[in-house]
Design a protein around this motif. Structure first.
Motif, PDB file in Angstrom:
ATOM      1  N   ALA A 120       9.689   6.468  -3.525  1.00 32.27           N
ATOM      2  CA  ALA A 120       9.217   7.027  -4.794  1.00 32.27           C
ATOM      3  C   ALA A 120       8.438   5.984  -5.594  1.00 32.27           C
ATOM      4  O   ALA A 120       7.344   6.269  -6.116  1.00 32.27           O
ATOM      5  CB  ALA A 120      10.388   7.558  -5.610  1.00 32.27           C
ATOM      6  N   LEU A 121       8.970   4.772  -5.676  1.00 26.95           N
ATOM      7  CA  LEU A 121       8.286   3.722  -6.435  1.00 26.95           C
ATOM      8  C   LEU A 121       7.006   3.270  -5.736  1.00 26.95           C
ATOM      9  O   LEU A 121       5.977   3.031  -6.384  1.00 26.95           O
ATOM     10  CB  LEU A 121       9.222   2.541  -6.659  1.00 26.95           C
ATOM     11  CG  LEU A 121      10.400   2.797  -7.595  1.00 26.95           C
ATOM     12  CD1 LEU A 121      11.359   1.610  -7.598  1.00 26.95           C
ATOM     13  CD2 LEU A 121       9.909   3.094  -9.001  1.00 26.95           C
ATOM     14  N   GLY A 122       7.048   3.138  -4.416  1.00 29.17           N
ATOM     15  CA  GLY A 122       5.867   2.715  -3.665  1.00 29.17           C
ATOM     16  C   GLY A 122       4.727   3.711  -3.776  1.00 29.17           C
ATOM     17  O   GLY A 122       3.585   3.346  -4.055  1.00 29.17           O
ATOM     18  N   PHE A 123       5.049   4.997  -3.567  1.00 28.98           N
ATOM     19  CA  PHE A 123       3.999   6.011  -3.662  1.00 28.98           C
ATOM     20  C   PHE A 123       3.585   6.253  -5.112  1.00 28.98           C
ATOM     21  O   PHE A 123       2.437   6.626  -5.376  1.00 28.98           O
ATOM     22  CB  PHE A 123       4.426   7.308  -2.979  1.00 28.98           C
ATOM     23  CG  PHE A 123       4.321   7.222  -1.482  1.00 28.98           C
ATOM     24  CD1 PHE A 123       3.099   7.043  -0.877  1.00 28.98           C
ATOM     25  CD2 PHE A 123       5.446   7.306  -0.692  1.00 28.98           C
ATOM     26  CE1 PHE A 123       2.994   6.960   0.503  1.00 28.98           C
ATOM     27  CE2 PHE A 123       5.355   7.228   0.685  1.00 28.98           C
ATOM     28  CZ  PHE A 123       4.125   7.048   1.288  1.00 28.98           C
ATOM     29  N   GLY A 124       4.483   6.021  -6.052  1.00 30.91           N
ATOM     30  CA  GLY A 124       4.112   6.108  -7.467  1.00 30.91           C
ATOM     31  C   GLY A 124       3.108   5.035  -7.840  1.00 30.91           C
ATOM     32  O   GLY A 124       2.117   5.303  -8.532  1.00 30.91           O
ATOM     33  N   ALA A 125       3.345   3.804  -7.372  1.00 30.55           N
ATOM     34  CA  ALA A 125       2.400   2.716  -7.632  1.00 30.55           C
ATOM     35  C   ALA A 125       1.067   2.992  -6.948  1.00 30.55           C
ATOM     36  O   ALA A 125      -0.002   2.758  -7.530  1.00 30.55           O
ATOM     37  CB  ALA A 125       2.976   1.388  -7.141  1.00 30.55           C
ATOM     38  N   LEU A 126       1.112   3.495  -5.735  1.00 34.74           N
ATOM     39  CA  LEU A 126      -0.109   3.830  -5.005  1.00 34.74           C
ATOM     40  C   LEU A 126      -0.923   4.890  -5.750  1.00 34.74           C
ATOM     41  O   LEU A 126      -2.136   4.763  -5.916  1.00 34.74           O
ATOM     42  CB  LEU A 126       0.244   4.330  -3.604  1.00 34.74           C
ATOM     43  CG  LEU A 126      -0.911   4.785  -2.727  1.00 34.74           C
ATOM     44  CD1 LEU A 126      -1.832   3.622  -2.405  1.00 34.74           C
ATOM     45  CD2 LEU A 126      -0.374   5.415  -1.458  1.00 34.74           C
ATOM     46  N   THR A 127      -0.249   5.907  -6.239  1.00 34.52           N
ATOM     47  CA  THR A 127      -0.919   6.969  -6.988  1.00 34.52           C
ATOM     48  C   THR A 127      -1.533   6.434  -8.278  1.00 34.52           C
ATOM     49  O   THR A 127      -2.680   6.751  -8.619  1.00 34.52           O
ATOM     50  CB  THR A 127       0.072   8.099  -7.300  1.00 34.52           C
ATOM     51  OG1 THR A 127       0.618   8.589  -6.072  1.00 34.52           O
ATOM     52  CG2 THR A 127      -0.588   9.230  -8.052  1.00 34.52           C
ATOM     53  N   ALA A 128      -0.776   5.608  -8.993  1.00 34.43           N
ATOM     54  CA  ALA A 128      -1.282   5.045 -10.250  1.00 34.43           C
ATOM     55  C   ALA A 128      -2.524   4.190 -10.016  1.00 34.43           C
ATOM     56  O   ALA A 128      -3.505   4.282 -10.770  1.00 34.43           O
ATOM     57  CB  ALA A 128      -0.190   4.222 -10.931  1.00 34.43           C
ATOM     58  N   LEU A 129      -2.508   3.380  -8.971  1.00 34.12           N
ATOM     59  CA  LEU A 129      -3.659   2.523  -8.703  1.00 34.12           C
ATOM     60  C   LEU A 129      -4.871   3.331  -8.235  1.00 34.12           C
ATOM     61  O   LEU A 129      -6.006   3.020  -8.607  1.00 34.12           O
ATOM     62  CB  LEU A 129      -3.292   1.451  -7.679  1.00 34.12           C
ATOM     63  CG  LEU A 129      -2.308   0.393  -8.188  1.00 34.12           C
ATOM     64  CD1 LEU A 129      -1.861  -0.513  -7.041  1.00 34.12           C
ATOM     65  CD2 LEU A 129      -2.913  -0.422  -9.306  1.00 34.12           C
ATOM     66  N   ALA A 130      -4.648   4.371  -7.443  1.00 29.80           N
ATOM     67  CA  ALA A 130      -5.761   5.218  -7.015  1.00 29.80           C
ATOM     68  C   ALA A 130      -6.385   5.932  -8.218  1.00 29.80           C
ATOM     69  O   ALA A 130      -7.620   6.052  -8.315  1.00 29.80           O
ATOM     70  CB  ALA A 130      -5.288   6.227  -5.972  1.00 29.80           C
ATOM     71  N   ILE A 131      -5.559   6.392  -9.134  1.00 33.25           N
ATOM     72  CA  ILE A 131      -6.076   7.029 -10.358  1.00 33.25           C
ATOM     73  C   ILE A 131      -6.863   6.020 -11.183  1.00 33.25           C
ATOM     74  O   ILE A 131      -7.903   6.349 -11.765  1.00 33.25           O
ATOM     75  CB  ILE A 131      -4.924   7.670 -11.158  1.00 33.25           C
ATOM     76  CG1 ILE A 131      -4.403   8.894 -10.410  1.00 33.25           C
ATOM     77  CG2 ILE A 131      -5.377   8.049 -12.564  1.00 33.25           C
ATOM     78  CD1 ILE A 131      -3.126   9.471 -10.979  1.00 33.25           C
TER      79      ILE A 131
END
Length: 114
Positions: A10-21
């Motif tokens: 959850a944290l890894g994909f959350g960080a990935l999503t935030a950086l892509a945005i």
């Protein structure tokens, strides 16, 4: 261990999503200029998509190593999360540098008209 693995994902994909945005928003900000609008938006979408694909693979690979650290689950969780964050941050830096380089090339190719 399952809870830590799910929390890591959850944290890894959350960080990935935030950086892509963030990459997409930087591209949108660079696209405010009428001369470079199309280049900035197309480049941002392409770069963000590549970043998301590579980043997702990295998060999954690091997460796959969590069971190997079963003797110290919390330490393994923290090490995996830190390593994933480091890799995502380096990828983000590279992605923004690529976007910036594309915008510089675009500006050189299209001389400004006054």
């Amino acid at each position: 261990m399952i809870v830590l693995a799910l929390l890591y994902m959850a944290l890894g994909f959350g960080a990935l999503t935030a950086l892509a945005i963030m990459i997409l928003r930087i591209g949108a900000l660079l696209g405010d200029c009428p001369q470079s609008r199309a280049t900035a938006r197309a480049a941002a979408v392409t770069i963000a998509t590549g970043f998301a694909a590579i980043g997702a693979g990295g998060v999954i690979l690091v997460g796959a190593m969590l069971p190997l650290l079963a003797n110290a689950p919390l330490a393994g969780f923290l090490a995996a999360l830190g390593f994933a964050a480091l890799c995502l941050g380096l990828g983000f830096t590279q992605a923004v540098g690529t976007l910036r380089a594309l915008m510089m090339d675009s500006a050189k190719a299209k001389p400004a008209t006054a």
